[in-house]
Motif scaffolding. Structure first.
Motif, PDB file in Angstrom:
ATOM      1  N   THR A 146       0.848  -1.185   0.000  1.00 30.86           N
ATOM      2  CA  THR A 146       0.000   0.000   0.000  1.00 30.86           C
ATOM      3  C   THR A 146       0.879   1.230   0.000  1.00 30.86           C
ATOM      4  OG1 THR A 146      -0.135   0.165   2.390  1.00 30.86           O
ATOM      5  CG2 THR A 146      -1.785  -1.191   1.317  1.00 30.86           C
ATOM      6  N   VAL A 147       0.410   2.293  -0.663  1.00 31.14           N
ATOM      7  CA  VAL A 147       1.156   3.529  -0.767  1.00 31.14           C
ATOM      8  C   VAL A 147       0.287   4.681  -0.321  1.00 31.14           C
ATOM      9  CG1 VAL A 147       2.367   5.070  -2.319  1.00 31.14           C
ATOM     10  CG2 VAL A 147       2.477   2.600  -2.669  1.00 31.14           C
ATOM     11  N   THR A 148       0.858   5.608   0.452  1.00 30.18           N
ATOM     12  CA  THR A 148       0.121   6.729   1.017  1.00 30.18           C
ATOM     13  C   THR A 148      -1.257   6.317   1.463  1.00 30.18           C
ATOM     14  OG1 THR A 148      -0.595   7.369  -1.187  1.00 30.18           O
ATOM     15  CG2 THR A 148       1.329   8.466  -0.292  1.00 30.18           C
ATOM     16  N   PRO A 149      -1.342   5.269   2.328  1.00 28.92           N
ATOM     17  CA  PRO A 149      -2.652   4.712   2.614  1.00 28.92           C
ATOM     18  C   PRO A 149      -3.417   5.488   3.647  1.00 28.92           C
ATOM     19  CG  PRO A 149      -0.960   3.496   3.756  1.00 28.92           C
ATOM     20  CD  PRO A 149      -0.269   4.575   2.971  1.00 28.92           C
ATOM     21  N   THR A 150      -4.718   5.217   3.686  1.00 30.34           N
ATOM     22  CA  THR A 150      -5.574   5.676   4.756  1.00 30.34           C
ATOM     23  C   THR A 150      -6.007   4.478   5.566  1.00 30.34           C
ATOM     24  OG1 THR A 150      -7.528   5.397   3.452  1.00 30.34           O
ATOM     25  CG2 THR A 150      -6.510   7.549   3.354  1.00 30.34           C
ATOM     26  N   PRO A 151      -6.580   4.753   6.738  1.00 30.33           N
ATOM     27  CA  PRO A 151      -7.070   3.647   7.537  1.00 30.33           C
ATOM     28  C   PRO A 151      -8.413   3.190   7.059  1.00 30.33           C
ATOM     29  CG  PRO A 151      -7.355   5.712   8.643  1.00 30.33           C
ATOM     30  CD  PRO A 151      -6.651   6.012   7.392  1.00 30.33           C
ATOM     31  N   ASN A 152      -8.520   3.023   5.831  1.00 29.61           N
ATOM     32  CA  ASN A 152      -9.774   2.669   5.224  1.00 29.61           C
ATOM     33  C   ASN A 152      -9.905   1.173   5.170  1.00 29.61           C
ATOM     34  OD1 ASN A 152     -11.461   4.618   4.580  1.00 29.61           O
ATOM     35  ND2 ASN A 152     -10.952   4.699   2.458  1.00 29.61           N
ATOM     36  N   ASN A 153     -10.701   0.906   4.758  1.00 28.65           N
ATOM     37  CA  ASN A 153     -11.137  -0.417   4.611  1.00 28.65           C
ATOM     38  C   ASN A 153     -10.622  -1.100   3.354  1.00 28.65           C
ATOM     39  OD1 ASN A 153     -11.293   0.939   6.486  1.00 28.65           O
ATOM     40  ND2 ASN A 153     -11.512   1.818   5.462  1.00 28.65           N
ATOM     41  N   ALA A 154     -10.865  -2.342   3.441  1.00 32.12           N
ATOM     42  CA  ALA A 154     -10.342  -3.121   2.388  1.00 32.12           C
ATOM     43  C   ALA A 154     -11.212  -3.049   1.167  1.00 32.12           C
ATOM     44  CB  ALA A 154     -10.227  -4.546   2.818  1.00 32.12           C
ATOM     45  N   THR A 155     -10.600  -3.383   0.029  1.00 30.98           N
ATOM     46  CA  THR A 155     -11.403  -3.428  -1.187  1.00 30.98           C
ATOM     47  C   THR A 155     -12.121  -4.757  -1.279  1.00 30.98           C
ATOM     48  OG1 THR A 155      -9.516  -4.304  -2.375  1.00 30.98           O
ATOM     49  CG2 THR A 155      -9.815  -1.924  -2.400  1.00 30.98           C
ATOM     50  N   ALA A 156     -13.064  -4.852  -2.206  1.00 29.24           N
ATOM     51  CA  ALA A 156     -13.840  -6.081  -2.331  1.00 29.24           C
ATOM     52  C   ALA A 156     -12.952  -7.226  -2.761  1.00 29.24           C
ATOM     53  CB  ALA A 156     -14.954  -5.897  -3.353  1.00 29.24           C
ATOM     54  N   THR A 291     -11.210  15.667  -7.052  1.00 30.01           N
ATOM     55  CA  THR A 291     -10.363  15.995  -5.899  1.00 30.01           C
ATOM     56  C   THR A 291      -9.898  14.721  -5.211  1.00 30.01           C
ATOM     57  OG1 THR A 291     -11.666  18.005  -5.596  1.00 30.01           O
ATOM     58  CG2 THR A 291     -10.193  17.362  -3.793  1.00 30.01           C
ATOM     59  N   LEU A 292      -8.665  14.338  -5.463  1.00 30.21           N
ATOM     60  CA  LEU A 292      -8.088  13.127  -4.886  1.00 30.21           C
ATOM     61  C   LEU A 292      -7.530  13.405  -3.501  1.00 30.21           C
ATOM     62  CD1 LEU A 292      -7.023  10.144  -5.319  1.00 30.21           C
ATOM     63  CD2 LEU A 292      -4.874  11.217  -6.078  1.00 30.21           C
ATOM     64  N   ASN A 293      -7.845  12.524  -2.544  1.00 26.62           N
ATOM     65  CA  ASN A 293      -7.186  12.552  -1.242  1.00 26.62           C
ATOM     66  C   ASN A 293      -5.870  11.782  -1.403  1.00 26.62           C
ATOM     67  OD1 ASN A 293      -6.250  11.810   1.365  1.00 26.62           O
ATOM     68  ND2 ASN A 293      -8.303  12.060   2.219  1.00 26.62           N
ATOM     69  N   VAL A 294      -4.756  12.513  -1.461  1.00 25.58           N
ATOM     70  CA  VAL A 294      -3.477  11.882  -1.800  1.00 25.58           C
ATOM     71  C   VAL A 294      -2.947  10.967  -0.700  1.00 25.58           C
ATOM     72  CG1 VAL A 294      -2.781  13.685  -3.406  1.00 25.58           C
ATOM     73  CG2 VAL A 294      -2.194  13.904  -0.983  1.00 25.58           C
ATOM     74  N   THR A 295      -3.562  11.021   0.490  1.00 24.71           N
ATOM     75  CA  THR A 295      -3.129  10.112   1.551  1.00 24.71           C
ATOM     76  C   THR A 295      -3.900   8.795   1.522  1.00 24.71           C
ATOM     77  OG1 THR A 295      -4.745  10.875   3.212  1.00 24.71           O
ATOM     78  CG2 THR A 295      -2.690  12.119   3.009  1.00 24.71           C
ATOM     79  N   SER A 296      -4.749   8.627   0.523  1.00 19.98           N
ATOM     80  CA  SER A 296      -5.665   7.481   0.539  1.00 19.98           C
ATOM     81  C   SER A 296      -5.410   6.460  -0.552  1.00 19.98           C
ATOM     82  CB  SER A 296      -7.116   7.984   0.412  1.00 19.98           C
ATOM     83  OG  SER A 296      -7.358   8.497  -0.885  1.00 19.98           O
ATOM     84  N   VAL A 297      -4.370   6.655  -1.356  1.00 28.14           N
ATOM     85  CA  VAL A 297      -4.150   5.772  -2.507  1.00 28.14           C
ATOM     86  C   VAL A 297      -3.564   4.442  -2.025  1.00 28.14           C
ATOM     87  CG1 VAL A 297      -3.033   5.500  -4.731  1.00 28.14           C
ATOM     88  CG2 VAL A 297      -3.755   7.771  -3.968  1.00 28.14           C
ATOM     89  N   VAL A 298      -4.257   3.361  -2.346  1.00 31.00           N
ATOM     90  CA  VAL A 298      -3.834   2.016  -1.954  1.00 31.00           C
ATOM     91  C   VAL A 298      -3.794   1.140  -3.200  1.00 31.00           C
ATOM     92  CG1 VAL A 298      -4.382  -0.004  -0.541  1.00 31.00           C
ATOM     93  CG2 VAL A 298      -4.950   2.284   0.292  1.00 31.00           C
ATOM     94  N   VAL A 299      -2.635   0.577  -3.502  1.00 29.88           N
ATOM     95  CA  VAL A 299      -2.491  -0.293  -4.669  1.00 29.88           C
ATOM     96  C   VAL A 299      -2.000  -1.656  -4.205  1.00 29.88           C
ATOM     97  CG1 VAL A 299      -1.383  -0.626  -6.913  1.00 29.88           C
ATOM     98  CG2 VAL A 299      -1.979   1.673  -6.149  1.00 29.88           C
ATOM     99  N   THR A 300      -2.637  -2.715  -4.671  1.00 25.29           N
ATOM    100  CA  THR A 300      -2.285  -4.064  -4.241  1.00 25.29           C
ATOM    101  C   THR A 300      -2.087  -4.986  -5.425  1.00 25.29           C
ATOM    102  OG1 THR A 300      -4.558  -4.881  -4.118  1.00 25.29           O
ATOM    103  CG2 THR A 300      -3.724  -3.738  -2.190  1.00 25.29           C
ATOM    104  N   ARG A 301      -1.166  -5.904  -5.269  1.00 26.74           N
ATOM    105  CA  ARG A 301      -0.946  -6.943  -6.269  1.00 26.74           C
ATOM    106  C   ARG A 301      -1.634  -8.214  -5.778  1.00 26.74           C
ATOM    107  NH1 ARG A 301       3.054  -7.580 -10.033  1.00 26.74           N
ATOM    108  NH2 ARG A 301       4.310  -5.948  -9.075  1.00 26.74           N
TER     109      ARG A 301
END
Length: 468
Positions: A146-156, A291-301
């Protein structure tokens, strides 16, 4: 763990903290706690994270005493399916998905603030009660980054059964249960899904208002926003990656608007590092027409391992990623911060006083993750949180909330009220009602001795909090 209930979705279930959400979550959690406490010695509790439409999709977490005691996801799913008759809600036994979640976090190099942690799962499906499972050789799995993540939830989660190497955009393959002693069949979609090793999962947050219709793919408002976002991202990634094909928008979720998407490439060998994909989006954020929240970008392999079903089993997908701790450094000279104290209804042990102990680090990680999740939704400009100490009585948490700069610091009175409400509705932290205290700190002095200055403030405010 995600599963589906054959019950009517009613207003209020989409919002944690409402009476209907709390009542329903408590009812489900009690049922699941009873089941898993009988089955697993080191099981602690079930946490209900969210309800989604269709009929009611439940997003939850199963919490165990430690990493070594976490059972195989397949066993967890099968346990619920086999106990479905004892539940006081109507479980759809074809929709139980259990995932193992671990995360690696990194900081982007441009236009970002210090990140917090999120997770994205791979998936395990279970259907009818199980008698025997005969696995085939498992494929290797790749770590989640994950990059610049937020404490968000997981993707589907994504579940596939022997996908073929086509880059189509149809939904993934699922498995349909059959009666006892019958052969399971696979439901084949109209077009072949994109192989998991040819795409990346990407989640990010838009600072825009969630409007009715966005939760339903196919509505005009969904299609319009999805097209707008996909066009922007396609332009960015086509310039950056030669073998990029397209971005597929999978879903929108509340908070403000959370976007679940896939970044699809020509083949597995052309898929770039997730960090590079995330940083590319963050670095191009100024060119976007949203308007992107730049602290929220999460990328997964995501790579898939499948297990062939025998009698009364389904194919299972699991992944074994690696993990690192979320950033929890003290505020820098340009950042603002607040001090926060609250109590947890749990027994204090002596090792919690030692900031290097395993017990401290584990509890601090849990607290930071939940506080980050809460604060990123409540406060613009929130960056991260850190646990400064735990002390006796039951467990008193002393924390620092860090913001991008002093201008983002919220009003203490309103922040206290908002945080109190969120902590009361949290099923992760056993918050003691009325124990929350906030104190302002302002930005530390921008000098060589800034950390020393910060430490002195910490001691003074901690004494104030202790005496409060």
């Amino acid at each position: 763990m995600t599963f589906k209930l054959e019950e009517t979705f009613v207003a209020g279930l989409e919002s944690p903290g409402t009476s209907v959400f709390v009542s329903f979550a408590t009812r489900i959690a009690n049922d699941l706690d009873n089941i898993y406490k009988r089955r697993f010695r080191n099981f602690l509790r079930v946490l209900i994270r969210a309800f989604r439409r269709g009929s009611i999709v439940v997003d939850s977490e199963l919490i165990f005493a430690n990493a070594s005691s976490v059972p195989d996801p397949q066993v967890v799913a099968e346990t619920l399916v086999n106990e479905s008759a004892s539940l006081n809600f109507t479980l759809n036994v074809t929709n139980v998905v259990v995932t193992r979640e671990l995360v690696t976090t990194i900081s982007p190099t441009v236009n970002t603030t210090a990140p917090v942690t999120t997770v994205t799962p791979t998936s395990t499906n279970a259907t009818a009660p199980v008698t025997t499972v005969t696995p085939t050789p498992n494929n290797a799995t790749a770590p989640v980054t994950t990059v610049t993540p937020t404490p968000n939830n997981a993707t589907a989660p994504v579940t596939t059964v022997t996908p073929t190497p086509n880059n189509a955009t149809a939904p993934v393959t699922t498995v349909t249960p059959t009666p006892n002693n019958a052969t399971l069949t696979t439901v084949i979609p109209a077009t072949t899904p994109v192989p998991a090793d040819s795409k990346l999962q990407m989640t990010f947050k838009l600072e825009e208002t969630f409007v009715a219709g966005l939760e339903s793919p196919g509505t005009p408002v969904f299609v319009s926003l999805a097209t707008r976002i996909a066009n922007n991202l396609d332009n960015i990634y086509k310039r950056r990656f030669r073998n990029f094909l397209r971005v597929l928008i999978r879903a929108f979720r509340r908070g403000s608007i959370v976007v679940d998407s896939e970044v699809i490439f020509a083949n597995a060998s052309s898929v770039p590092d997730p960090q590079v994909v995330a940083e590319t989006l963050v670095n191009e954020s100024a060119s976007l027409n949203f308007t992107l929240n730049v602290t929220s970008v999460v990328v997964t392999r995501e790579l898939i391992t499948t297990i062939s079903p025998n009698v009364n089993t389904t194919a299972v997908t699991t992944a074994a990623p690696t993990t690192t701790a979320a950033p929890t450094g003290p505020p820098s000279a340009t950042e603002g911060f607040l001090f926060m104290k609250f109590g947890l209804q749990r027994d204090f042990t002596s090792d919690l006083a030692d900031i290097t102990s395993t017990a401290f680090l584990q509890l601090a990680s849990t607290v930071v993750k939940e506080i980050n999740r809460i604060c990123v939704d409540l406060f613009g400009g929130f960056s991260r949180s850190r646990v400064n100490s735990f002390r006796n009585g039951s467990v008193i948490v002393n924390m620092t909330l860090v913001f991008r700069n002093n201008n983002f610091l919220p009003n203490l009175s309103s922040a206290q009220s908002l945080l109190e409400n969120e902590l009361l509705s949290s099923t992760v932290l056993e918050y003691i009602k009325g124990s929350l205290v906030l104190a302002s700190g302002g930005p530390p002095q921008p000098t060589v001795g800034s950390l020393t200055f910060f430490s002195l403030i910490m001691l003074a405010v901690a004494q104030m909090l202790i005496n409060s």
